[in-house]
Design a protein around this motif. Structure first.
Motif, PDB file in Angstrom:
ATOM      1  N   UNK A   1       0.833  -1.206   0.000  1.00  0.00           N
ATOM      2  CA  UNK A   1       0.000   0.000   0.000  1.00  0.00           C
ATOM      3  C   UNK A   1       0.861   1.247   0.000  1.00  0.00           C
TER       4      UNK A   1
ATOM      5  N   UNK B   1      -9.744   7.940   1.795  1.00  0.00           N
ATOM      6  CA  UNK B   1     -10.940   7.781   0.960  1.00  0.00           C
ATOM      7  C   UNK B   1     -12.174   8.304   1.673  1.00  0.00           C
TER       8      UNK B   1
ATOM      9  N   UNK C   1     -11.479  -0.995   1.016  1.00  0.00           N
ATOM     10  CA  UNK C   1     -11.400  -2.165   1.894  1.00  0.00           C
ATOM     11  C   UNK C   1     -10.761  -3.344   1.164  1.00  0.00           C
TER      12      UNK C   1
ATOM     13  N   UNK D   1     -16.629  18.260  13.624  1.00  0.00           N
ATOM     14  CA  UNK D   1     -18.036  17.883  13.413  1.00  0.00           C
ATOM     15  C   UNK D   1     -18.994  19.072  13.328  1.00  0.00           C
TER      16      UNK D   1
ATOM     17  N   UNK E   1     -11.619   7.582  16.487  1.00  0.00           N
ATOM     18  CA  UNK E   1     -11.691   8.338  15.240  1.00  0.00           C
ATOM     19  C   UNK E   1     -13.096   8.309  14.647  1.00  0.00           C
TER      20      UNK E   1
ATOM     21  N   UNK F   1     -16.725  11.944  14.993  1.00  0.00           N
ATOM     22  CA  UNK F   1     -17.672  12.604  14.088  1.00  0.00           C
ATOM     23  C   UNK F   1     -19.106  12.593  14.620  1.00  0.00           C
TER      24      UNK F   1
ATOM     25  N   UNK G   1     -27.104   1.545  10.937  1.00  0.00           N
ATOM     26  CA  UNK G   1     -26.570   1.202   9.617  1.00  0.00           C
ATOM     27  C   UNK G   1     -25.359   2.085   9.284  1.00  0.00           C
ATOM     28  N   UNK G   2     -25.534   3.397   9.545  1.00  0.00           N
ATOM     29  CA  UNK G   2     -24.465   4.355   9.269  1.00  0.00           C
ATOM     30  C   UNK G   2     -23.228   4.049  10.119  1.00  0.00           C
TER      31      UNK G   2
ATOM     32  N   UNK H   1     -21.242   1.126   8.779  1.00  0.00           N
ATOM     33  CA  UNK H   1     -20.447   1.513   7.600  1.00  0.00           C
ATOM     34  C   UNK H   1     -19.230   2.322   8.033  1.00  0.00           C
TER      35      UNK H   1
ATOM     36  N   UNK I   1     -16.434   0.274   9.593  1.00  0.00           N
ATOM     37  CA  UNK I   1     -15.630  -0.435   8.578  1.00  0.00           C
ATOM     38  C   UNK I   1     -14.683   0.537   7.891  1.00  0.00           C
ATOM     39  N   UNK I   2     -15.222   1.713   7.530  1.00  0.00           N
ATOM     40  CA  UNK I   2     -14.387   2.715   6.853  1.00  0.00           C
ATOM     41  C   UNK I   2     -13.208   3.132   7.729  1.00  0.00           C
ATOM     42  N   UNK I   3     -13.489   3.408   8.997  1.00  0.00           N
ATOM     43  CA  UNK I   3     -12.391   3.866   9.850  1.00  0.00           C
ATOM     44  C   UNK I   3     -11.394   2.744  10.123  1.00  0.00           C
TER      45      UNK I   3
ATOM     46  N   UNK J   1     -10.656   0.463   7.891  1.00  0.00           N
ATOM     47  CA  UNK J   1      -9.872   0.436   6.652  1.00  0.00           C
ATOM     48  C   UNK J   1      -8.834   1.547   6.660  1.00  0.00           C
ATOM     49  N   UNK J   2      -9.268   2.741   7.055  1.00  0.00           N
ATOM     50  CA  UNK J   2      -8.320   3.874   7.115  1.00  0.00           C
ATOM     51  C   UNK J   2      -7.160   3.549   8.052  1.00  0.00           C
TER      52      UNK J   2
ATOM     53  N   UNK K   1      -5.959   0.562   8.791  1.00  0.00           N
ATOM     54  CA  UNK K   1      -5.056  -0.409   8.146  1.00  0.00           C
ATOM     55  C   UNK K   1      -4.108   0.331   7.203  1.00  0.00           C
ATOM     56  N   UNK K   2      -4.695   1.170   6.352  1.00  0.00           N
ATOM     57  CA  UNK K   2      -3.878   1.865   5.352  1.00  0.00           C
ATOM     58  C   UNK K   2      -2.861   2.777   6.041  1.00  0.00           C
TER      59      UNK K   2
END
Lengths: 493, 117, 370
Positions: free
Chosen positions: A27, A32, A58, A457, B27, B31, B65-66, B69, B72-74, B76-77, B79-80
């Motif tokens: 990576x 994103x 992902x 926020x 993180x 928000x 639901x939000x 999501x 998962x996004x955070x 992923x962030x 990991x990257x």
């Protein structure tokens, strides 16, 4: 050692010989954000972006990209992933990073001189002050001008922009004349690339001052808020029609100094919010090729008159989107007309270059790109900083013009501010996909939220910029064919 | 992952630490802290989060639901950013280095190289 | 087309000679003189100049007719004559080697492996002494010129010293420039008067490497371009259009703008159907009209972001109207041809024609009638 000047074996090899397996990669830094339920935007460290199906980030992180997924060439060529732990082209990427941050090379380039606080207008959103026309106490002294100029020539920047503000700077025309002539004289030795700008309400032009502005190639920046009813409501001038005065001034100046030397800025008041189309059409009718749809700043006297000036940032976003849509239509009809803020963002998104717009930088433009010498000799970190000071908040006071260069530009205040002026290290920004397009604004966040760091926020700065940038990506994705030619024409000057 | 609506104005969330690190949770919920009152407690194997809204939480299903999501996004962030921390530092160091002090050798076989390079 | 070579019959020619045409006596005898004073007659007939003491080569009248005063020739003892430099042409080049470290699938002049560097070097050093000082333009080509290494720098240096008004255009794959130390060799060169034309066939390394048949070639070329850019050399990027390049062409255009915005010119070039190309036809051949959308998109993008862009080697009738103004008269005069289909075309004067060397032509060439 045998040099392979010649390849011994010239048998052609298959594509597979030059390929790699899909999941074999490392990576590179990228961020994103969701664009829609089905798409997301990937942005890497140098601002290169890619719109991809939702969930792609992902999959990339988990090495779940399918062997034949056509996205792999894009991810490699756009520097989202690399075949080697250290990409072979990292020096190219580093050059791109440096280019994006090259506004730092020159340090302070914009020097604002507030020549006077006197003004012949009484706008309800005025950021600074309203003083009657005849009070010499509110003019800068010749000595302070000298000291300011001396500081300015210490800046390492090869390009210097000198902006004269007020009040109405042309009411202190003797000071303006003095400053420009002295700078021009000294520059024979310093040999900097100079640009002069005067921010005027365009109502006090005469042959003498215009002749002088023309001779010294001074750009005239004035204020026009849109159609007559709106402009006059925003910028009342006792007993006279402000709109007509400004237009007469603009036309007079254009005739005297040249059409392209005169520009206009608008401020969006609560009343303006209902008239994006009318405002834009007014700029078109008056012969401008651009407009800057600019929200009001939550500073200075604007806060005194909250009912007229303070509105929901979401309302501004709607205003901006309606306006931009109208501007796109104007361009589609064949008329070149630019929305300046959009153009700045598009340059950040679509080009490898940096922009010099001080309100959207990281590290922030304050001190790094701009400094203000106020009429009273005080030195501030930015134009907004002195607006706060007019309300007796001296947080961003860097010192007095008689202080040493080092204590002003590298002093304690500067050091403290520097902790909060990079969005790379701010909560909420450090993970944000739009980090490289956006900036840090400790002055804004101090003024609106009470501390330098700010709270994303509920930050108006964040809401506005996230909203606008996301909207631009939506346009570039969903309406690609129609908007891209227009957007590219805006970034290429 | 567990979501319990204790009362109309309080949503309790329990996350396994094996799945989400405390960094990711902070993180992500940062928000939400503009609108909600957020309390995060780190247990032995779980992280417990309270989301409170005095006026009552509307559309809890949508919120959950939000949240899923966003988590998962955070993640992923996370990991990257963890995986790329070194390369990012190298990149910035190179970008601001003077001259070519950080230049890499070009790729290729020795036999590919011009003489004396 | 013009024949640049001819096999005649040599008399008393002991060695290879590089000679400039110093006199054309009548249309049947041409005098040439080498740097060290060797005189050779080129003539259409043995009977004209019976003095056996003279070195001479007998060639066909047709070949003689296309020679002009000041042209430079290479003459070999076996009767072989090559025109090295034509005063009337704007497409003269120094040919420096047939060797190459790549092996492009569509190479029009396939490389050879024998070390011919010194051989060509000797010829070129003479040639640059013989050509007019007023020469505006000179190309350098191969093979891969950078394989000459320091000899190449010496040759460039000599060119620039001997020909102070000449602009030099080097065709190279740029791979050696990936080594900063190699670029340093060029420090003494007048950067204003030299442009490096470097091919880039894809934004994706694996594609480019496959096309040029060399691993790491893409990264080396990009680093080379980057090093040249950092040192403010003038650069042209060239991309040959075929089945393996057209799909990612718009992406390549973006890639160049993002990573190499300092290049001063980009040329998209039609395929010359000769050399390796017929052999790799299945991989490469595509009708130009089939890639006109991608080409148009790429050209218009680069043009709108302010990068000079040209289309080479494609006749106007195969281009979309919006891209025609980017087409240049690029095919060397000696290779250029027009076809029967071109008769009556209203754009003939603006059109660069087709490669006379191509073994097949597009089926879509037709006169444009306005």
């Amino acid at each position: 050692m045998e040099n392979i000047r010649n390849k011994r074996n010239r048998k052609f090899r298959t594509r597979e010989y030059y390929g790699n397996s899909a999941s074999d990669y490392h990576l590179l830094p990228f961020r994103f954000i969701e664009l829609s339920e089905s798409k997301e935007i990937l942005v890497n460290e140098v601002g290169e972006s890619l719109i991809v199906p939702r969930g792609t980030a992902l999959k990339i992180a988990q090495r779940c990209i399918a062997e034949n997924d056509p996205i792999i060439p894009d991810l490699i060529s756009r520097f989202f992933i690399s075949r080697k732990p250290i990409p072979e082209l990292i020096d190219v990427l580093a050059t791109r990073y440096r280019t994006k941050k090259s506004f730092l090379d020159s340090f302070t380039s914009l020097h604002i001189f507030v020549l006077t606080l006197r003004c012949n207008h009484s706008c309800h959103y005025c950021q600074v002050s309203r003083v009657t026309e005849n009070r010499e106490d509110f003019d800068i002294s010749y000595n302070d001008i000298d000291l300011g100029i001396d500081h300015m020539f210490k800046s390492p920047s090869k390009k210097l922009t000198i902006e004269f503000q007020g009040g109405e700077p042309l009411l202190a025309f003797d000071k303006l004349e003095y400053a420009i002539e002295r700078i021009t004289r000294l520059n024979k030795d310093f040999k900097k690339e100079l640009s002069f700008v005067v921010c005027t309400n365009a109502t006090v032009f005469n042959t003498k001052n215009l002749q002088f502005l023309k001779e010294h190639n001074v750009l005239i920046s004035t204020s026009l808020d849109g159609p007559e009813f709106l402009h006059d409501a925003n910028r009342p001038k006792t007993g006279r029609n402000s709109y007509q005065l400004v237009l007469n001034g603009i036309n007079y100046a254009r005739k005297m100094v040249g059409h392209d030397q005169v520009s206009a800025l608008m401020t969006t008041t609560r009343l303006s919010l209902d008239y994006p189309i009318e405002i834009i059409d007014n700029y078109l009718e008056n012969g401008f090729n651009n407009i800057f749809l600019r929200p009001i700043s939550p500073y200075g006297f604007a806060l005194k008159n909250k009912t007229k000036n303070i509105y929901d940032d979401k309302k501004f976003l709607e205003f901006y989107k309606k306006g931009l849509d109208h501007i796109i239509k104007i361009n589609q009809r064949g008329r070149y007309f630019v929305e300046d803020y959009t153009a700045i963002l598009l340059k950040k998104i679509l080009t490898p270059f940096c922009t010099n717009y001080v309100d959207l930088q990281s590290p922030s433009g304050i001190i790094n790109n701009v400094v203000v010498f106020n009429y009273d000799g005080r030195v501030y970190a930015s134009d907004e900083s002195r607006m706060l000071a007019e309300r007796n908040d001296l947080t961003f006071l860097l010192g007095h013009v008689s202080d040493s260069y080092e204590s002003i530009f590298y002093g304690k205040k500067s050091k403290e501010l520097s902790k909060y002026w990079s969005n790379e290290s701010l909560a909420g920004c450090s993970d944000c996909a739009f980090q490289s397009y956006c900036g840090a604004d400790p002055v804004y966040h101090y003024a609106s939220q009470g501390d330098f760091e700010g709270f994303r926020p509920t930050s108006g700065f964040c809401l506005k910029n996230m909203g606008i940038i996301k909207h631009l990506f939506e346009l570039m994705d969903f309406r690609k064919e129609e908007v891209m030619p227009i957007f590219i024409s805006w970034i290429s000057n | 992952m567990e979501f319990v609506c204790v009362n109309p104005s309080l949503l309790k969330i329990s996350l396994s630490k094996e799945v989400y690190t405390i960094d990711v949770v902070y993180k992500c919920f940062y928000w939400y802290s503009g609108k909600y009152s957020v309390t995060i407690n780190e247990g032995l194997s779980t992280i417990e989060i309270d989301l409170e809204l005095g006026e009552g939480i509307q559309k809890v299903d949508g919120l959950i639901k939000r949240l899923k999501i966003d988590l998962i996004d955070f993640k992923t962030r996370d990991i990257v950013s963890k995986e790329t921390v070194n390369i990012r530092e190298l990149l910035v160091a190179k970008a601001f280095a003077h001259g070519d002090e950080f230049d890499e050798s070009p790729p290729g076989e020795i036999a590919d190289t011009p003489t004396n390079c | 087309m013009i024949d640049l070579v001819c096999l005649g019959k040599a008399f008393d020619l002991q060695k290879e000679i590089v000679a400039k045409i110093t006199g054309i006596e009548d249309s049947r005898v041409v005098n040439c003189k080498s740097l060290n004073g060797d005189l050779v007659f080129l003539q259409s007939d043995t009977s004209i100049n019976p003095d056996l003491a003279n070195q001479k080569v007998v060639v066909g009248q047709k070949f003689l007719d296309q020679l002009y005063l000041g042209d430079v020739l290479l003459l070999k003892p076996n009767g072989f004559v090559r025109i090295l430099f034509r005063v009337k042409s704007n497409h003269n080049s120094l040919f420096v080697t047939e060797m190459c470290n790549s092996n492009c699938l569509m190479c029009s002049q396939p490389p050879k492996n024998a070390d011919d560097i010194d051989y060509h070097y000797t010829i070129n050093e003479q040639l640059i002494n013989l050509i007019p000082k007023s020469t505006k333009f000179l190309g350098i080509t191969g093979g891969e010129p950078l394989l000459l290494e320091s000899k190449f720098v010496k040759l460039l240096d000599d060119c620039q010293n001997l020909l102070p008004e000449t602009h030099i255009h080097v065709l190279t794959n740029g791979r050696y420039f990936a080594w900063p130390k190699f670029v340093e060799l060029f420090n003494g060169i007048d950067k204003e008067r030299i442009v490096f034309g470097i091919p880039l066939y894809s934004d994706f390394d694996e594609n480019h490497d496959f096309i040029v048949q060399a691993k790491n070639a893409f990264n080396q070329t990009i680093l080379g371009l980057h090093n040249l850019g950092r040192n403010e050399f003038r650069i042209e990027i060239r991309c040959v259009l075929h089945k393996l390049t057209f799909e990612r062409l718009p992406r390549l255009a973006e890639y160049i703008y993002s990573n190499l915005p300092f290049v001063e010119h980009i040329a998209f070039m039609g395929l010359e159907y000769t050399g390796y190309t017929p052999y790799n036809s299945k991989l490469l051949w595509i009708e130009p009209h089939a890639y006109s959308t991608e080409l148009e998109q790429s050209v218009l993008f680069l043009n709108s972001v302010g990068i000079n862009v040209s289309i080479y080697n494609i006749p106007l009738c195969l281009l979309t109207p919006s891209t025609r103004k980017f087409a240049r008269n690029s095919i060397s005069d000696w290779k250029k041809e027009y076809l029967e289909e071109c008769i009556g075309c209203s754009h003939l004067n603006d059109c660069g024609g087709v490669f006379g060397t191509s073994k097949i032509q597009s089926a879509y060439i037709k006169a444009i009638i306005d």
